[in-house]
Motif scaffolding. Structure first.
Motif, PDB file in Angstrom:
ATOM      1  N   TRP A 164       0.885  -1.232   0.145  1.00 41.63           N
ATOM      2  CA  TRP A 164       0.008   0.018  -0.132  1.00 41.63           C
ATOM      3  C   TRP A 164       1.081   1.043  -0.115  1.00 41.63           C
ATOM      4  CZ3 TRP A 164      -5.513  -0.769   0.881  1.00 41.63           C
ATOM      5  CH2 TRP A 164      -5.855  -2.113   1.027  1.00 41.63           C
ATOM      6  N   HIS A 165       0.407   2.244  -0.715  1.00 43.71           N
ATOM      7  CA  HIS A 165       1.047   3.715  -0.356  1.00 43.71           C
ATOM      8  C   HIS A 165       0.900   4.063   1.115  1.00 43.71           C
ATOM      9  CE1 HIS A 165       2.201   4.144  -4.543  1.00 43.71           C
ATOM     10  NE2 HIS A 165       1.157   3.984  -4.965  1.00 43.71           N
ATOM     11  N   LEU A 166       1.916   4.763   1.453  1.00 42.03           N
ATOM     12  CA  LEU A 166       1.661   5.221   2.886  1.00 42.03           C
ATOM     13  C   LEU A 166       0.706   6.527   2.924  1.00 42.03           C
ATOM     14  CD1 LEU A 166       4.856   5.151   4.803  1.00 42.03           C
ATOM     15  CD2 LEU A 166       3.284   3.532   4.653  1.00 42.03           C
ATOM     16  N   THR A 167      -0.424   6.469   3.950  1.00 38.47           N
ATOM     17  CA  THR A 167      -1.072   7.828   3.693  1.00 38.47           C
ATOM     18  C   THR A 167      -0.415   8.888   4.319  1.00 38.47           C
ATOM     19  OG1 THR A 167      -1.496   7.501   6.366  1.00 38.47           O
ATOM     20  CG2 THR A 167      -2.942   6.216   4.835  1.00 38.47           C
ATOM     21  N   PRO A 168      -0.455   9.995   3.616  1.00 38.48           N
ATOM     22  CA  PRO A 168       0.211  11.599   3.350  1.00 38.48           C
ATOM     23  C   PRO A 168       0.508  11.988   5.075  1.00 38.48           C
ATOM     24  CG  PRO A 168      -1.228  11.663   1.909  1.00 38.48           C
ATOM     25  CD  PRO A 168      -1.605  10.340   2.390  1.00 38.48           C
ATOM     26  N   PRO A 169      -0.755  11.832   5.869  1.00 38.17           N
ATOM     27  CA  PRO A 169      -0.330  12.174   7.420  1.00 38.17           C
ATOM     28  C   PRO A 169       0.901  11.266   8.155  1.00 38.17           C
ATOM     29  CG  PRO A 169      -2.851  11.946   7.045  1.00 38.17           C
ATOM     30  CD  PRO A 169      -1.896  11.403   5.688  1.00 38.17           C
ATOM     31  N   VAL A 229       7.591  26.434   2.227  1.00 34.91           N
ATOM     32  CA  VAL A 229       6.997  25.884   3.728  1.00 34.91           C
ATOM     33  C   VAL A 229       6.240  24.820   3.443  1.00 34.91           C
ATOM     34  CG1 VAL A 229       5.817  26.825   5.625  1.00 34.91           C
ATOM     35  CG2 VAL A 229       7.478  28.342   4.381  1.00 34.91           C
ATOM     36  N   HIS A 230       5.614  24.806   2.557  1.00 32.60           N
ATOM     37  CA  HIS A 230       4.410  23.432   2.282  1.00 32.60           C
ATOM     38  C   HIS A 230       3.929  23.232   1.122  1.00 32.60           C
ATOM     39  CE1 HIS A 230       0.543  21.312   2.572  1.00 32.60           C
ATOM     40  NE2 HIS A 230       1.027  20.954   3.830  1.00 32.60           N
ATOM     41  N   HIS A 231       4.428  22.009   0.754  1.00 35.19           N
ATOM     42  CA  HIS A 231       4.196  21.597  -0.682  1.00 35.19           C
ATOM     43  C   HIS A 231       3.696  20.120  -0.758  1.00 35.19           C
ATOM     44  CE1 HIS A 231       4.088  21.403  -5.060  1.00 35.19           C
ATOM     45  NE2 HIS A 231       4.994  20.402  -5.020  1.00 35.19           N
ATOM     46  N   LEU A 232       2.487  19.568  -0.881  1.00 36.38           N
ATOM     47  CA  LEU A 232       1.943  18.363  -0.925  1.00 36.38           C
ATOM     48  C   LEU A 232       1.858  17.959  -2.283  1.00 36.38           C
ATOM     49  CD1 LEU A 232       0.364  16.106   0.587  1.00 36.38           C
ATOM     50  CD2 LEU A 232      -1.804  17.265  -0.119  1.00 36.38           C
ATOM     51  N   PRO A 233       2.817  17.023  -2.546  1.00 30.65           N
ATOM     52  CA  PRO A 233       2.988  16.320  -3.866  1.00 30.65           C
ATOM     53  C   PRO A 233       1.417  15.963  -4.557  1.00 30.65           C
ATOM     54  CG  PRO A 233       4.620  15.390  -2.465  1.00 30.65           C
ATOM     55  CD  PRO A 233       3.653  16.059  -1.744  1.00 30.65           C
ATOM     56  N   GLN A 234       1.480  15.785  -5.924  1.00 27.50           N
ATOM     57  CA  GLN A 234       0.245  15.608  -6.655  1.00 27.50           C
ATOM     58  C   GLN A 234       0.060  13.783  -6.298  1.00 27.50           C
ATOM     59  OE1 GLN A 234      -2.291  17.788  -7.557  1.00 27.50           O
ATOM     60  NE2 GLN A 234      -0.735  19.196  -6.552  1.00 27.50           N
ATOM     61  N   ASP A 235       0.997  13.304  -6.786  1.00 24.61           N
ATOM     62  CA  ASP A 235       0.915  11.751  -7.023  1.00 24.61           C
ATOM     63  C   ASP A 235       0.702  10.840  -5.687  1.00 24.61           C
ATOM     64  OD1 ASP A 235       3.672  10.272  -7.128  1.00 24.61           O
ATOM     65  OD2 ASP A 235       3.738  12.250  -7.769  1.00 24.61           O
ATOM     66  N   ALA A 236       0.309   9.756  -5.487  1.00 29.46           N
ATOM     67  CA  ALA A 236      -0.122   9.024  -4.179  1.00 29.46           C
ATOM     68  C   ALA A 236       1.255   8.616  -3.743  1.00 29.46           C
ATOM     69  CB  ALA A 236      -0.885   8.026  -4.565  1.00 29.46           C
ATOM     70  N   GLU A 237       2.400   8.234  -4.742  1.00 32.18           N
ATOM     71  CA  GLU A 237       3.623   7.685  -4.239  1.00 32.18           C
ATOM     72  C   GLU A 237       4.457   8.846  -3.838  1.00 32.18           C
ATOM     73  OE1 GLU A 237       7.189   4.979  -5.995  1.00 32.18           O
ATOM     74  OE2 GLU A 237       5.466   5.505  -7.484  1.00 32.18           O
ATOM     75  N   ALA A 238       4.379   9.983  -4.065  1.00 32.50           N
ATOM     76  CA  ALA A 238       5.250  10.941  -3.636  1.00 32.50           C
ATOM     77  C   ALA A 238       4.918  11.383  -2.460  1.00 32.50           C
ATOM     78  CB  ALA A 238       5.219  12.216  -4.739  1.00 32.50           C
ATOM     79  N   GLY A 240       3.575   9.731  -0.196  1.00 33.99           N
ATOM     80  CA  GLY A 240       3.896   8.489   0.738  1.00 33.99           C
ATOM     81  C   GLY A 240       5.429   8.698   1.128  1.00 33.99           C
ATOM     82  N   ARG A 241       6.215   9.656   0.495  1.00 31.25           N
ATOM     83  CA  ARG A 241       7.459   9.755   0.956  1.00 31.25           C
ATOM     84  C   ARG A 241       7.412  11.371   1.653  1.00 31.25           C
ATOM     85  NH1 ARG A 241      10.567   5.807  -1.550  1.00 31.25           N
ATOM     86  NH2 ARG A 241      12.344   6.853  -0.466  1.00 31.25           N
ATOM     87  N   ALA A 242       8.707  11.888   1.591  1.00 27.22           N
ATOM     88  CA  ALA A 242       9.185  12.932   2.137  1.00 27.22           C
ATOM     89  C   ALA A 242       8.730  14.120   1.488  1.00 27.22           C
ATOM     90  CB  ALA A 242      10.705  13.007   2.713  1.00 27.22           C
ATOM     91  N   TRP A 243       7.922  15.121   1.948  1.00 22.19           N
ATOM     92  CA  TRP A 243       7.618  16.409   1.337  1.00 22.19           C
ATOM     93  C   TRP A 243       7.627  17.162   2.433  1.00 22.19           C
ATOM     94  CZ3 TRP A 243       2.786  17.634   3.537  1.00 22.19           C
ATOM     95  CH2 TRP A 243       1.934  16.676   4.021  1.00 22.19           C
TER      96      TRP A 243
END
Length: 389
Positions: A164-169, A229-238, A240-243
């Motif tokens: 599974w992809h990790l959830t963003p939180p 300061v804050h940038h949430l990536p668009q795709d699910a895999e990104a 689920g990593r560092a941002w």
């Protein structure tokens, strides 16, 4: 097979396990050790079977702390949220959420490391339950002691069973480190010699300067690049990593301060920082750091007359922020007055706007019995308008 046969087989296995160590360098192990020293949750990404668990055991042995390994993918959400235990009078005493045995062992020991393996193979419901463990150190009704360090491991979804992809939180609460292997190290290890991990040690005498410099660097960079300061990536895999987010920049602040206080080498510290805020923001911040070269704020406060303000605006802002943080970290009248001497040089250099925010922060530290220093005159109008004086 007889018992003697088992004994002989066990002796053979013990001899294979026995190995010596030698001084060696590993960027990924050093980055992991830095993040663990900063008490930040770490997530190791790597293919199955490449030594993530072995690296964790090596780190725990080097720190001299117990290691608890929990395979996240085979657990239920209740294994982390706690199992309800109904007492004699639930209406008055409530229902206790009983913690699992690994959490009790860590609590009784007063610290240690917990390693959540196969995190990416755990379904979202389990990941959500783990979120409270990572964020609050809470397992059921038990709060883990502060010295407990949290590390997890995940296989890329492409190689994980039912990945599974990790959830963003959840992803945004980890330092993400890619775990690889060096064939030469593995070959030498098979011959009986493995590299020895050097554990970073925080130098107490460096703590004040380290915190001040880290605050100046992070604050200066985010002031110059507010879009990061804050940038949430668009795709699910990104996602689920560092941002980058305010949370991960605070984590980067802790990492940078620990790195300064440990005298960490550049490459492991850079690896950990990029693993905290992501590739784009991390690489840009590292480039900013290479050109920053902040002076030691404590030395400047000891003799502000010899200090020359940097010419570049971003360096000026970062350094003045570091000076104010250094004063706040060890507040005395002498250091507070020296801070105003430093800020006055910004006025003399024709850039009072750069020092305006630092002046407001410095002014609120003044104790009633301290006289107003001469260096504050250039900021009086600004401070009176803000109510700081």
């Amino acid at each position: 097979m007889t018992t003697d046969g088992f004994d002989a087989a066990d002796e053979l296995t013990a001899r294979i396990r026995a190995a010596r160590t030698e001084p060696g360098a590993s960027t990924q192990l050093a980055a992991l050790a830095l993040a663990v020293s900063a008490n930040l949750p770490v997530l190791l990404w790597g293919e199955p079977g490449i030594g993530k668990s072995a690296g964790m055991q090596q780190l725990a042995d080097g720190l001299g702390v117990p290691l608890e390994t929990v395979i996240a993918s085979v657990h239920e959400p209740s294994d982390f949220a706690g199992l309800p235990v109904v007492g004699a009078d639930p209406a008055n005493s409530g229902v206790t959420m009983a913690p699992p045995d690994w959490a009790l062992r860590l609590s009784r020991n007063g610290g240690g490391m917990v390693f959540f393996d196969e995190l990416s193979s755990a379904p979202p419901a389990v990941q959500a339950a783990l979120l409270r463990v990572v964020l609050e150190r809470q397992v059921g009704s038990l709060r883990l002691p502060e010295p407990v360090r949290v590390v997890a491991a995940a296989n890329p979804p492409s190689s994980a069973a039912d990945g599974w992809h990790l959830t963003p939180p959840l992803a945004n609460r980890f330092v993400h480190l890619d775990w690889t292997y060096d064939p030469r190290v593995v070959a030498r290890g098979m011959a009986g010699t493995w590299p020895e991990l050097a554990i970073p040690v925080v130098d107490r005498s460096r703590i004040g300067t380290a915190v001040a410099k880290a605050r100046g660097a992070i604050s200066g960079f985010l002031t110059a690049r507010p879009g990061l300061v804050h940038h949430l990536p668009q795709d699910a895999e990104a996602r689920g990593r560092a941002w980058p987010s305010p949370r991960t920049w605070e984590m980067a602040l802790k990492l940078l301060a620990v790195g300064y206080a440990c005298g960490a080498e550049r490459e492991p510290l850079a690896t950990a920082l990029v693993g905290t805020v992501g590739d784009g923001a991390g690489v840009e911040f590292l480039s900013y750091m290479e050109e920053l070269d902040l002076p030691d704020p404590d030395r400047v406060l000891a003799d502000p007359a010899k200090f020359a303000l940097p010419e570049r605006g971003d360096r000026q802002l970062a350094f003045l922020t570091a000076v104010v943080a250094a004063v706040q970290g060890r507040l005395t009248q002498q250091r507070w007055e020296a801070g105003w001497e430093v800020l006055a040089k910004a006025v003399d250099a024709g850039v009072p706007d750069v020092a305006a925010r630092a002046a407001g922060d410095l002014a609120v530290m003044r104790k009633p019995e301290w006289p107003v220093p001469s260096g504050i005159e250039a900021f009086l109008e600004l401070l009176e308008m803000s109510g700081a004086l």
